[in-house]
Design an enzyme around this catalytic site. Structure first.
Site, short mmCIF file in Angstrom:
data_model
loop_
_atom_site.label_atom_id
_atom_site.label_comp_id
_atom_site.label_asym_id
_atom_site.label_seq_id
_atom_site.Cartn_x
_atom_site.Cartn_y
_atom_site.Cartn_z
N LYS A 1 0.88 -1.17 0.00
CA LYS A 1 0.00 0.00 0.00
C LYS A 1 0.92 1.22 0.00
O LYS A 1 1.35 1.70 1.04
CB LYS A 1 -0.86 -0.03 1.26
CG LYS A 1 -2.16 0.72 1.18
CD LYS A 1 -2.08 2.16 0.82
CE LYS A 1 -1.94 3.11 1.98
NZ LYS A 1 -1.78 4.53 1.52
N GLU B 1 9.22 1.82 10.98
CA GLU B 1 10.29 2.74 10.60
C GLU B 1 9.68 4.13 10.61
O GLU B 1 8.97 4.51 9.67
CB GLU B 1 10.82 2.40 9.20
CG GLU B 1 11.50 1.06 9.09
CD GLU B 1 12.88 1.04 9.71
OE1 GLU B 1 13.30 2.04 10.33
OE2 GLU B 1 13.56 0.01 9.58
N GLU C 1 10.44 16.97 14.25
CA GLU C 1 10.88 16.62 12.90
C GLU C 1 10.18 17.56 11.91
O GLU C 1 8.95 17.59 11.86
CB GLU C 1 10.50 15.17 12.59
CG GLU C 1 10.91 14.75 11.19
CD GLU C 1 10.44 13.35 10.84
OE1 GLU C 1 9.23 13.07 11.00
OE2 GLU C 1 11.28 12.54 10.42
P1 NAD Z 1 2.06 8.75 7.10
O1 NAD Z 1 2.17 7.99 8.35
O2 NAD Z 1 1.02 9.79 7.00
O3 NAD Z 1 1.80 7.79 5.86
C1 NAD Z 1 2.59 6.66 5.60
C2 NAD Z 1 1.74 5.59 4.96
O4 NAD Z 1 0.76 5.16 5.90
C3 NAD Z 1 0.99 6.06 3.72
O5 NAD Z 1 0.91 5.00 2.80
C4 NAD Z 1 -0.38 6.36 4.29
O6 NAD Z 1 -1.43 6.31 3.34
C5 NAD Z 1 -0.52 5.27 5.32
N1 NAD Z 1 -1.49 5.58 6.37
C6 NAD Z 1 -1.84 6.80 6.83
N2 NAD Z 1 -2.79 6.67 7.77
C7 NAD Z 1 -3.03 5.35 7.92
C8 NAD Z 1 -3.92 4.60 8.72
N3 NAD Z 1 -4.76 5.19 9.59
N4 NAD Z 1 -3.88 3.25 8.63
C9 NAD Z 1 -3.03 2.65 7.77
N5 NAD Z 1 -2.20 3.31 6.96
C10 NAD Z 1 -2.19 4.65 7.03
O7 NAD Z 1 3.50 9.33 6.82
P2 NAD Z 1 3.96 10.24 5.62
O8 NAD Z 1 3.52 11.62 5.91
O9 NAD Z 1 3.55 9.62 4.34
O10 NAD Z 1 5.55 10.11 5.72
C11 NAD Z 1 6.36 10.97 6.46
C12 NAD Z 1 6.85 10.29 7.73
O11 NAD Z 1 7.49 9.06 7.41
C13 NAD Z 1 7.89 11.10 8.43
O12 NAD Z 1 7.58 11.17 9.81
C14 NAD Z 1 9.18 10.33 8.22
O13 NAD Z 1 10.14 10.50 9.20
C15 NAD Z 1 8.71 8.94 8.14
N6 NAD Z 1 9.66 8.10 7.41
C16 NAD Z 1 10.40 7.16 8.09
C17 NAD Z 1 11.34 6.39 7.41
C18 NAD Z 1 12.16 5.35 8.11
O14 NAD Z 1 12.68 4.45 7.45
N7 NAD Z 1 12.32 5.41 9.41
C19 NAD Z 1 11.53 6.57 6.06
C20 NAD Z 1 10.78 7.54 5.41
C21 NAD Z 1 9.83 8.29 6.10
#
Ligand code: NAD
Length: 468
Positions: free
Chosen positions: A171, A246, A370
């Site tokens: 996803k 992550e 962040e």
């Molecule tokens: P997000 O959590 O909003 O979204 C990530 C994914 O989760 C997307 O596919 C989104 O559609 C899905 N998602 C959102 N809400 C959900 C729910 N209620 N249930 C299931 N899935 C859901 O994060 P983002 O804004 O897309 O990404 C930015 C964040 O990701 C930052 O905080 C960044 O630090 C983190 N990040 C971490 C790593 C790592 O390897 N540690 C790498 C890249 C990004």
């Protein structure tokens, strides 16, 4: 362009016939449309995965390795198309896109190689028994990924998950799904059996949550925000399935006066230049020994001012992220922080000026939260003890970088910094090195041999061979 899901080795329309818009962040003009998935689409994808997985798991490691090599070959041959899909929805700069696709391909090569040496063991319990372990897949793994490094983060989880015999339902972020969809097509064309890699696009609420809740999903790999990670951890705890989280970071970059300052300054510039700082492991807290603090800040500021939008760095990938960074600037201003450079947006696309806040109060939000954008904060320290205190003064613990001419000091700090990985004097962190967080940066490990263990579970088989 309109993208359906990828289910059972072919494109599929969403059950509700609905599509979501995306935008080109370099222009803010409308981009591709992706299927707005929902629970029935998740059900179809999981059913395809359940049907395909047992035969895959029964194949030999050598067989699975060949298929993974085939996917890597197809990605190499199809690199230009993957780059274009990624570019269209992220606006990344060309050099970075090529590097990301190469890194993504390398995951398949690496796991195709090491999976052949991924074995259980025998356990000696004396002459009257034969006991051994088998490393078995979970079945269906859900891979939920964000928008900042879309293809790379997908491949980081998909390659080891498939390698050890799982099927996957991926996803991707609803803003950046096209490259993951294209990867699934390439993988199918390269010989990955239908149903082993399914991609269902849509929002977290409509696809991510039903996927995590699906009773046939045996493991969840999540990369994204702390808030979503917490939600999925609750879902996983309730279902008693393991997950990898992550999450975010606010990682420190420590520079001592005896460091190679040219390289340390370059590392600080890269921290906010690469992907415009939209990297979980970006070292965006620059901690500098007081005697060289002002010099280092001046050099970093001078260097980031030379970076050109669209050439050296890309835009914020989503409008929400763009607004979030601008809101951070407002808050910093209200709290009395004045940037030495940057602090505003360009007048085109979703580009934001590389920004440095020098000598900030560690209590400010800009110093603690962040930002996920091209924003660096600096703080001076008097000695090693204060450097360590500042480095650990964060709720996150993903990465730390230490720059010092004193290698013993680097190693001392590496032992005491609470982070999943510490790079001393630019030490490489690659596919071979396990990657994951301490504290609120998450748990579980991607990359390296460790990831193969994450996606497999150990079964003990014990046989009595005693004569009665
Ligand atoms: P997000 O959590 O909003 O979204 C990530 C994914 O989760 C997307 O596919 C989104 O559609 C899905 N998602 C959102 N809400 C959900 C729910 N209620 N249930 C299931 N899935 C859901 O994060 P983002 O804004 O897309 O990404 C930015 C964040 O990701 C930052 O905080 C960044 O630090 C983190 N990040 C971490 C790593 C790592 O390897 N540690 C790498 C890249 C990004």
């Amino acid at each position: 362009m309109r993208h359906g899901h990828w289910i059972g080795g072919k494109p599929e329309e969403p059950a509700n016939q609905a599509y979501l818009p995306t935008l080109d962040p370099t222009t803010r003009l409308p981009g591709d449309e992706v299927a707005a998935g929902s629970a029935p689409d998740v059900d179809r994808a999981v059913a395809a995965a359940v049907a395909a997985q047992p035969a895959w798991a029964r194949r030999s490691a050598a067989d699975r390795s060949e298929v993974l090599h085939g996917i890597a070959d197809a990605m190499e041959a199809g690199a230009d198309e993957l780059i274009e899909r990624e570019r269209a929805c992220t606006g990344k700069v060309p050099g970075q896109l090529r590097t990301e696709v190469e890194m993504s391909t390398a995951y398949f090569r690496y796991y195709a190689g090491i999976l052949r040496a991924h074995q259980g063991r025998t356990i000696d319990q004396g002459a009257h028994s034969h006991t051994y372990t088998r490393l078995e897949p979970y079945g269906v793994v859900a891979v939920i990924t964000p928008w900042n490094l879309p293809l790379n983060q997908a491949c980081r989880a998909l390659a080891p998950a498939l390698a050890v015999g799982n099927a996957v339902v991926a996803k991707p972020s609803e803003f950046t799904s096209a490259s993951t969809l294209h990867l699934a097509r390439l993988a199918t064309e390269a010989g990955l059996p239908d149903g082993l890699l399914n991609v269902v696009t849509g929002t977290g609420r409509d696809v991510g949550t039903p996927l995590a809740l699906h009773p046939a999903v045996g493991r969840i790999a999540f990369t994204g925000s702390v808030a979503t990670g917490r939600h999925l951890a609750t879902v996983a705890a309730d279902r008693i399935v393991p997950l990898t989280l992550e999450l975010g970071g606010k990682s420190p970059l420590l520079v001592f006066a005896d460091a190679d300052l040219d390289r340390a300054v370059a590392a600080a510039v890269t921290a906010i230049g690469f992907n415009a700082g939209q990297v979980c492991s970006a070292t965006t807290r620059l901690l500098v020994e007081a005697s060289v603090h002002d010099e280092v800040v001046a050099r970093v500021a001078e260097a980031v001012e030379l970076l050109e939008p669209g050439v050296d760095f890309g835009p914020m990938i989503t409008e929400a992220q763009y607004e979030k960074v601008l809101a951070h600037f407002e808050t910093a201003r209200a709290q009395g922080a004045v940037p030495v450079t940057g602090g505003s947006a360009y007048d085109h696309g979703l580009y934001i000026r590389p920004t440095v806040y020098a000598d900030v109060d560690p209590a400010l939000r800009i110093a603690r939260e962040e930002v996920f954008g091209p924003v660096l904060v600096t703080m001076p320290f008097a000695d090693e003890a204060e450097a360590l205190t500042l480095a650990n003064d964060t709720e996150y613990g993903l990465v730390a970088a230490v720059w010092s001419g004193d290698v013993a000091r680097g190693l001392r700090l590496a032992e005491r910094i609470d982070a999943g990985q510490v790079a001393i004097n630019g030490g490489p962190l690659t596919i071979e090195t396990p990657f994951g967080g301490y504290k609120r940066s998450g748990y579980g490990r991607e990359k390296g041999i460790d990831a193969l263990h994450e996606y497999a579970r150990t079964k003990t088989v014990s046989l009595s061979i005693a004569q009665f």
